[in-house]
Design a protein around this motif. Structure first.
Motif, short mmCIF file in Angstrom:
data_model
loop_
_atom_site.label_atom_id
_atom_site.label_comp_id
_atom_site.label_asym_id
_atom_site.label_seq_id
_atom_site.Cartn_x
_atom_site.Cartn_y
_atom_site.Cartn_z
N UNK A 53 0.86 -1.18 0.00
CA UNK A 53 0.00 0.00 0.00
C UNK A 53 0.89 1.23 0.00
N UNK A 54 0.79 2.03 -1.04
CA UNK A 54 1.68 3.19 -1.16
C UNK A 54 0.95 4.52 -1.15
N UNK A 55 -0.38 4.48 -1.16
CA UNK A 55 -1.13 5.73 -1.22
C UNK A 55 -2.49 5.57 -0.57
N UNK A 56 -3.14 6.69 -0.31
CA UNK A 56 -4.50 6.65 0.22
C UNK A 56 -5.44 5.98 -0.76
N UNK A 61 -4.75 3.43 -2.68
CA UNK A 61 -4.61 1.98 -2.50
C UNK A 61 -5.44 1.52 -1.30
N UNK A 62 -5.37 2.28 -0.21
CA UNK A 62 -6.12 1.93 0.99
C UNK A 62 -7.62 2.00 0.75
N UNK A 63 -8.04 3.02 0.04
CA UNK A 63 -9.47 3.18 -0.26
C UNK A 63 -9.99 2.02 -1.10
N UNK A 64 -9.20 1.54 -2.05
CA UNK A 64 -9.60 0.40 -2.88
C UNK A 64 -9.78 -0.85 -2.02
N UNK A 65 -8.92 -1.03 -1.03
CA UNK A 65 -9.01 -2.19 -0.13
C UNK A 65 -10.31 -2.16 0.65
N UNK A 66 -10.64 -1.02 1.22
CA UNK A 66 -11.87 -0.88 2.00
C UNK A 66 -13.08 -1.06 1.10
N UNK A 67 -13.04 -0.49 -0.08
CA UNK A 67 -14.15 -0.58 -1.02
C UNK A 67 -14.44 -2.04 -1.37
N UNK A 116 -0.56 -2.94 4.09
CA UNK A 116 0.82 -3.18 4.51
C UNK A 116 1.68 -1.94 4.31
N UNK A 117 2.43 -1.62 5.35
CA UNK A 117 3.45 -0.57 5.31
C UNK A 117 4.78 -1.27 5.06
N UNK A 118 5.15 -1.38 3.79
CA UNK A 118 6.39 -2.07 3.45
C UNK A 118 7.14 -1.36 2.32
N UNK A 119 6.82 -0.07 2.14
CA UNK A 119 7.48 0.75 1.14
C UNK A 119 7.67 2.16 1.69
N UNK A 120 8.74 2.82 1.28
CA UNK A 120 8.98 4.17 1.80
C UNK A 120 7.86 5.13 1.42
N UNK A 121 7.12 4.83 0.33
CA UNK A 121 6.02 5.71 -0.07
C UNK A 121 4.91 5.74 0.98
N UNK A 122 4.75 4.63 1.73
CA UNK A 122 3.74 4.62 2.79
C UNK A 122 4.03 5.72 3.80
N UNK A 123 5.27 5.81 4.22
CA UNK A 123 5.64 6.83 5.19
C UNK A 123 5.44 8.24 4.62
N UNK A 124 5.76 8.40 3.36
CA UNK A 124 5.58 9.70 2.72
C UNK A 124 4.11 10.12 2.72
N UNK A 125 3.20 9.14 2.63
CA UNK A 125 1.77 9.42 2.53
C UNK A 125 0.99 8.95 3.75
N UNK A 173 -3.73 6.80 6.76
CA UNK A 173 -4.37 6.50 8.04
C UNK A 173 -5.68 7.25 8.23
N UNK A 174 -5.94 8.22 7.37
CA UNK A 174 -7.21 8.95 7.45
C UNK A 174 -8.33 8.25 6.69
N UNK A 175 -7.98 7.20 5.94
CA UNK A 175 -9.01 6.46 5.19
C UNK A 175 -9.90 5.70 6.17
N UNK A 176 -11.20 5.91 6.10
CA UNK A 176 -12.15 5.25 6.99
C UNK A 176 -12.25 3.76 6.65
N UNK A 177 -12.23 2.92 7.69
CA UNK A 177 -12.38 1.48 7.48
C UNK A 177 -11.10 0.69 7.66
#
Length: 280
Positions: free
Chosen positions: A93-96, A98-104, A148-157, A162-166
């Protein structure tokens, strides 16, 4: 009690299963672990009846199932949840977005856009007493979505993610995180990897989001340190790691000396045989 309910009371403990052997998965449940972590990303398992049996074995033994997906595919996510998994772990997961797609994919409307079917295990195959509204409500409440937080882009974003609901927890992957930065790999976290983990723990705590990750080797001291450092969901190695460790200890402590003695005897016997043949 669901895994999410246990998480409200304190740390939860699980183990990854790489072999896919149903009896191994059942044993994890019978020994009291809270969850089994099944992996579709780094194993030969595919979305098939064989993988469904792994989820069934866990349910027989009363242990919750988290499935590490191969990707963010919404049909695959829906299938493992319908088969009876309690949560999905989404790699890289590298962006919001990506996270939104997971919840959806994992949640029904209004939280997401998961497709529905009653003739599935999660709905008890629409057996007597089934109610669509209760089913949707319970699935939305109990299903865990874990990027998953396993890329430096996760920290950048991280703030946006973490603001994505769900989102219920974040799975920190120190090895892949180090790889993303082209750093030396090890289970001990230091430098940029440790800084990323500390950032994740701090910001996750502020939002009431759990942190999932590996504890290897899973001895008491390491478990205590992991909890103290911020892990709320602990993966205590995997079945192959424990099997390899048991084999290594058995060979070192009990068997290797006998094999060495045997091989030494065979070697000497071979020399004597050669001498005898030469003599005649």
């Amino acid at each position: 009690m669901t895994l999410k309910e246990k998480m409200k009371k304190g740390p939860v403990f699980g183990m990854a299963c790489f072999t896919g052997v149903s009896s191994v998965i059942e044993s994890m449940g019978y020994h009291g672990l809270d969850f089994v972590y099944l992996d579709l990303e780094h194993t030969p398992w595919m979305l098939s009846g064989d993988f469904e049996k792994q989820i069934m074995a866990a349910r027989i033994a009363g242990i919750s199932v988290l499935v590490r997906m191969a990707d963010n595919d919404e049909v695959a996510i829906r299938k493992v949840l319908e088969w009876g998994a309690e949560g999905v772990v989404i790699p890289h997961c590298r962006s919001a977005g990506d996270a939104e797609e997971s919840v959806r994919a994992a949640k029904f409307s209004p939280a997401g856009r998961r497709g529905g079917e009653s003739n599935v295990r999660a709905a008890r195959f629409g057996s007597p007493g089934f109610d669509w509204n209760r089913y949707i409500e319970s699935q939305n409440k109990d299903t865990l979505v874990i990027p998953m937080d396993e890329d430096f882009e996760f920290t950048e974003n991280i703030d946006e993610i973490l603001s994505v609901q769900g989102i219920d927890a974040i799975n920190f992957g120190p090895i892949d995180y180090a790889i993303s930065l082209n750093l030396p790999i090890g289970y001990s976290m230091d430098g940029k990897v440790k800084a990323a983990f500390d950032t994740l723990v701090k910001k996750s705590r502020e939002k009431g989001i759990g942190v999932l990750g590996p504890v290897v080797p899973p001895n008491k001291e390491n478990i205590q340190a992991a909890i103290r450092n911020g892990y709320t969901m602990l993966i205590l190695g995997n079945d192959m790691w424990h099997f390899q460790g048991s084999l290594k200890n058995m060979m070192k402590e009990s068997v290797s000396s006998f094999i060495s003695e045997r091989d030494s005897s065979i070697h000497k016997g071979g020399d004597e045989s050669s001498c005898i043949k030469g003599h005649f």
